[in-house]
Scaffold this motif. Structure first.
Motif, PDB file in Angstrom:
ATOM      1  N   MET A   1       0.824  -1.204   0.000  1.00 41.58           N
ATOM      2  CA  MET A   1       0.000   0.000   0.000  1.00 41.58           C
ATOM      3  C   MET A   1       0.862   1.259   0.000  1.00 41.58           C
ATOM      4  O   MET A   1       0.540   2.216  -0.678  1.00 41.58           O
ATOM      5  CB  MET A   1      -0.937  -0.028   1.223  1.00 41.58           C
ATOM      6  N   ALA A   2       1.949   1.246   0.765  1.00 41.91           N
ATOM      7  CA  ALA A   2       2.821   2.426   0.824  1.00 41.91           C
ATOM      8  C   ALA A   2       3.393   2.734  -0.543  1.00 41.91           C
ATOM      9  O   ALA A   2       3.479   3.901  -0.926  1.00 41.91           O
ATOM     10  CB  ALA A   2       3.935   2.206   1.841  1.00 41.91           C
ATOM     11  N   GLU A   3       3.775   1.694  -1.293  1.00 41.98           N
ATOM     12  CA  GLU A   3       4.307   1.910  -2.643  1.00 41.98           C
ATOM     13  C   GLU A   3       3.249   2.553  -3.542  1.00 41.98           C
ATOM     14  O   GLU A   3       3.551   3.443  -4.324  1.00 41.98           O
ATOM     15  CB  GLU A   3       4.784   0.590  -3.239  1.00 41.98           C
ATOM     16  N   PHE A   4       2.014   2.107  -3.404  1.00 40.62           N
ATOM     17  CA  PHE A   4       0.900   2.669  -4.164  1.00 40.62           C
ATOM     18  C   PHE A   4       0.759   4.166  -3.879  1.00 40.62           C
ATOM     19  O   PHE A   4       0.629   4.973  -4.795  1.00 40.62           O
ATOM     20  CB  PHE A   4      -0.392   1.914  -3.804  1.00 40.62           C
ATOM     21  N   VAL A   5       0.808   4.539  -2.618  1.00 44.04           N
ATOM     22  CA  VAL A   5       0.698   5.953  -2.218  1.00 44.04           C
ATOM     23  C   VAL A   5       1.853   6.758  -2.792  1.00 44.04           C
ATOM     24  O   VAL A   5       1.668   7.871  -3.277  1.00 44.04           O
ATOM     25  CB  VAL A   5       0.632   6.083  -0.678  1.00 44.04           C
ATOM     26  N   HIS A   6       3.059   6.178  -2.775  1.00 46.22           N
ATOM     27  CA  HIS A   6       4.238   6.878  -3.273  1.00 46.22           C
ATOM     28  C   HIS A   6       4.215   7.052  -4.793  1.00 46.22           C
ATOM     29  O   HIS A   6       5.002   7.835  -5.329  1.00 46.22           O
ATOM     30  CB  HIS A   6       5.516   6.156  -2.826  1.00 46.22           C
ATOM     31  N   VAL A   7       3.328   6.351  -5.462  1.00 48.98           N
ATOM     32  CA  VAL A   7       3.153   6.525  -6.902  1.00 48.98           C
ATOM     33  C   VAL A   7       1.959   7.435  -7.188  1.00 48.98           C
ATOM     34  O   VAL A   7       2.054   8.388  -7.956  1.00 48.98           O
ATOM     35  CB  VAL A   7       2.977   5.167  -7.615  1.00 48.98           C
ATOM     36  N   VAL A   8       0.839   7.153  -6.567  1.00 49.80           N
ATOM     37  CA  VAL A   8      -0.403   7.866  -6.874  1.00 49.80           C
ATOM     38  C   VAL A   8      -0.350   9.337  -6.452  1.00 49.80           C
ATOM     39  O   VAL A   8      -0.755  10.219  -7.209  1.00 49.80           O
ATOM     40  CB  VAL A   8      -1.617   7.151  -6.239  1.00 49.80           C
ATOM     41  N   VAL A   9       0.157   9.611  -5.280  1.00 52.27           N
ATOM     42  CA  VAL A   9       0.162  10.999  -4.799  1.00 52.27           C
ATOM     43  C   VAL A   9       1.021  11.892  -5.689  1.00 52.27           C
ATOM     44  O   VAL A   9       0.558  12.967  -6.102  1.00 52.27           O
ATOM     45  CB  VAL A   9       0.587  11.081  -3.309  1.00 52.27           C
ATOM     46  N   PRO A  10       2.243  11.502  -6.054  1.00 52.08           N
ATOM     47  CA  PRO A  10       3.022  12.365  -6.950  1.00 52.08           C
ATOM     48  C   PRO A  10       2.392  12.532  -8.330  1.00 52.08           C
ATOM     49  O   PRO A  10       2.443  13.620  -8.909  1.00 52.08           O
ATOM     50  CB  PRO A  10       4.384  11.668  -7.039  1.00 52.08           C
ATOM     51  N   VAL A  11       1.785  11.481  -8.845  1.00 53.96           N
ATOM     52  CA  VAL A  11       1.128  11.604 -10.147  1.00 53.96           C
ATOM     53  C   VAL A  11      -0.073  12.549 -10.034  1.00 53.96           C
ATOM     54  O   VAL A  11      -0.260  13.440 -10.882  1.00 53.96           O
ATOM     55  CB  VAL A  11       0.719  10.226 -10.712  1.00 53.96           C
ATOM     56  N   PHE A  12      -0.877  12.378  -8.994  1.00 60.09           N
ATOM     57  CA  PHE A  12      -1.996  13.303  -8.776  1.00 60.09           C
ATOM     58  C   PHE A  12      -1.494  14.735  -8.621  1.00 60.09           C
ATOM     59  O   PHE A  12      -2.076  15.672  -9.174  1.00 60.09           O
ATOM     60  CB  PHE A  12      -2.841  12.905  -7.565  1.00 60.09           C
ATOM     61  N   ALA A  13      -0.401  14.912  -7.888  1.00 63.11           N
ATOM     62  CA  ALA A  13       0.157  16.258  -7.693  1.00 63.11           C
ATOM     63  C   ALA A  13       0.564  16.875  -9.017  1.00 63.11           C
ATOM     64  O   ALA A  13       0.285  18.058  -9.280  1.00 63.11           O
ATOM     65  CB  ALA A  13       1.352  16.202  -6.741  1.00 63.11           C
ATOM     66  N   ALA A  14       1.191  16.103  -9.874  1.00 61.79           N
ATOM     67  CA  ALA A  14       1.613  16.618 -11.178  1.00 61.79           C
ATOM     68  C   ALA A  14       0.406  16.961 -12.052  1.00 61.79           C
ATOM     69  O   ALA A  14       0.364  18.016 -12.688  1.00 61.79           O
ATOM     70  CB  ALA A  14       2.526  15.614 -11.876  1.00 61.79           C
ATOM     71  N   VAL A  15      -0.580  16.077 -12.069  1.00 57.51           N
ATOM     72  CA  VAL A  15      -1.780  16.333 -12.876  1.00 57.51           C
ATOM     73  C   VAL A  15      -2.523  17.562 -12.351  1.00 57.51           C
ATOM     74  O   VAL A  15      -2.914  18.454 -13.124  1.00 57.51           O
ATOM     75  CB  VAL A  15      -2.700  15.090 -12.911  1.00 57.51           C
ATOM     76  N   ALA A  16      -2.725  17.639 -11.054  1.00 54.12           N
ATOM     77  CA  ALA A  16      -3.435  18.784 -10.468  1.00 54.12           C
ATOM     78  C   ALA A  16      -2.665  20.076 -10.707  1.00 54.12           C
ATOM     79  O   ALA A  16      -3.266  21.115 -11.019  1.00 54.12           O
ATOM     80  CB  ALA A  16      -3.660  18.562  -8.970  1.00 54.12           C
ATOM     81  N   THR A  17      -1.338  20.020 -10.610  1.00 55.54           N
ATOM     82  CA  THR A  17      -0.534  21.211 -10.862  1.00 55.54           C
ATOM     83  C   THR A  17      -0.617  21.601 -12.331  1.00 55.54           C
ATOM     84  O   THR A  17      -0.656  22.791 -12.666  1.00 55.54           O
ATOM     85  CB  THR A  17       0.927  20.981 -10.425  1.00 55.54           C
ATOM     86  N   GLY A  18      -0.692  20.616 -13.207  1.00 56.44           N
ATOM     87  CA  GLY A  18      -0.880  20.910 -14.631  1.00 56.44           C
ATOM     88  C   GLY A  18      -2.209  21.596 -14.902  1.00 56.44           C
ATOM     89  O   GLY A  18      -2.282  22.552 -15.688  1.00 56.44           O
ATOM     90  N   LEU A  19      -3.260  21.132 -14.253  1.00 54.56           N
ATOM     91  CA  LEU A  19      -4.565  21.780 -14.400  1.00 54.56           C
ATOM     92  C   LEU A  19      -4.536  23.191 -13.826  1.00 54.56           C
ATOM     93  O   LEU A  19      -5.107  24.130 -14.403  1.00 54.56           O
ATOM     94  CB  LEU A  19      -5.652  20.941 -13.732  1.00 54.56           C
ATOM     95  N   PHE A  20      -3.890  23.348 -12.686  1.00 52.07           N
ATOM     96  CA  PHE A  20      -3.725  24.654 -12.018  1.00 52.07           C
ATOM     97  C   PHE A  20      -3.038  25.620 -12.977  1.00 52.07           C
ATOM     98  O   PHE A  20      -3.526  26.726 -13.214  1.00 52.07           O
ATOM     99  CB  PHE A  20      -2.883  24.394 -10.766  1.00 52.07           C
ATOM    100  N   ALA A  21      -1.905  25.190 -13.544  1.00 53.27           N
ATOM    101  CA  ALA A  21      -1.157  26.039 -14.475  1.00 53.27           C
ATOM    102  C   ALA A  21      -1.960  26.280 -15.752  1.00 53.27           C
ATOM    103  O   ALA A  21      -1.962  27.393 -16.293  1.00 53.27           O
ATOM    104  CB  ALA A  21       0.191  25.403 -14.804  1.00 53.27           C
ATOM    105  N   GLY A  22      -2.637  25.240 -16.212  1.00 50.02           N
ATOM    106  CA  GLY A  22      -3.404  25.359 -17.447  1.00 50.02           C
ATOM    107  C   GLY A  22      -4.527  26.372 -17.366  1.00 50.02           C
ATOM    108  O   GLY A  22      -4.827  27.063 -18.344  1.00 50.02           O
ATOM    109  N   LEU A  23      -5.139  26.477 -16.206  1.00 48.52           N
ATOM    110  CA  LEU A  23      -6.200  27.460 -16.030  1.00 48.52           C
ATOM    111  C   LEU A  23      -5.667  28.872 -16.245  1.00 48.52           C
ATOM    112  O   LEU A  23      -6.202  29.647 -17.042  1.00 48.52           O
ATOM    113  CB  LEU A  23      -6.809  27.341 -14.635  1.00 48.52           C
ATOM    114  N   PHE A  24      -4.585  29.204 -15.564  1.00 52.50           N
ATOM    115  CA  PHE A  24      -4.029  30.546 -15.692  1.00 52.50           C
ATOM    116  C   PHE A  24      -3.473  30.784 -17.089  1.00 52.50           C
ATOM    117  O   PHE A  24      -3.588  31.879 -17.642  1.00 52.50           O
ATOM    118  CB  PHE A  24      -2.958  30.791 -14.622  1.00 52.50           C
ATOM    119  N   PHE A  25      -2.854  29.750 -17.669  1.00 51.41           N
ATOM    120  CA  PHE A  25      -2.327  29.841 -19.023  1.00 51.41           C
ATOM    121  C   PHE A  25      -3.451  30.149 -20.011  1.00 51.41           C
ATOM    122  O   PHE A  25      -3.295  30.998 -20.897  1.00 51.41           O
ATOM    123  CB  PHE A  25      -1.619  28.523 -19.390  1.00 51.41           C
ATOM    124  N   THR A  26      -4.591  29.477 -19.847  1.00 50.00           N
ATOM    125  CA  THR A  26      -5.734  29.705 -20.738  1.00 50.00           C
ATOM    126  C   THR A  26      -6.221  31.142 -20.645  1.00 50.00           C
ATOM    127  O   THR A  26      -6.538  31.767 -21.670  1.00 50.00           O
ATOM    128  CB  THR A  26      -6.870  28.717 -20.414  1.00 50.00           C
TER     129      THR A  26
END
Length: 162
Positions: A1-26
């Motif tokens: 489970m810990a390995e799953f968290v160490h993969v999912v959280v960083p991927v979610f962080a990158a995707v959410a940050t991309g959406l965050f940046a994309g909003l302002f970029f748009t």
């Protein structure tokens, strides 16, 4: 489970940050240049509508979720001794916080002032209202776009280093 968290959280962080940046970029490359071509009353009405519509759960998930997820990445990376990834996550977090400070310090107060003028058809001098809003709002949006895009680069880099 810990390995799953160490993969999912960083991927979610990158995707959410991309959406965050994309909003302002748009806003920087499409919304505000498009509204710059509109009449004063149309621009006021459109921005008043955007300012109401943006307050929704999807926006909140991204706007709050991105920095929280990046903070979680920082903690996760630091907890396993991944100093480089933690450093990149810290840089990403600093960039997102800077974008949020600009949002709350400059853009939101201008949005609120625009709302206070009331319906555009009742504004006595729409050119003056637009002039007090648009230039400053756009300049600071470009800056928060820059911060959030740099934050995205940092969050993605944190995925690739240890």
């Amino acid at each position: 489970m810990a390995e799953f968290v160490h993969v999912v959280v960083p991927v979610f962080a990158a995707v959410a940050t991309g959406l965050f940046a994309g909003l302002f970029f748009t806003f920087s490359v499409a919304v505000m240049p498009g509204l710059a071509r509109a009449g004063d009353r149309v621009m006021i009405e459109a921005m008043q509508g955007v300012n109401v519509a943006i307050l929704n759960p999807f926006f909140a998930l991204v706007f709050i979720g991105a920095p929280v997820a990046v903070l979680a990445c920082l903690v996760l990376h630091a907890s396993v001794g991944a100093a480089a990834a933690a450093g990149w996550s810290a840089a990403a977090l600093a960039c997102l916080v800077a974008a949020m400070l600009i949002t709350f310090g400059v853009n939101v107060p201008r949005n609120n002032a625009l709302e206070r003028v009331g319906p555009p058809e009742r504004v006595a001098d729409p050119a003056a209202v637009r002039g007090a809003f648009e230039g400053v709002w756009v300049r600071w949006n470009h800056l928060r776009t820059l911060f959030s895009v740099v934050g995205l680069v940092c969050a993605v880099t944190a995925l690739t280093v240890r």
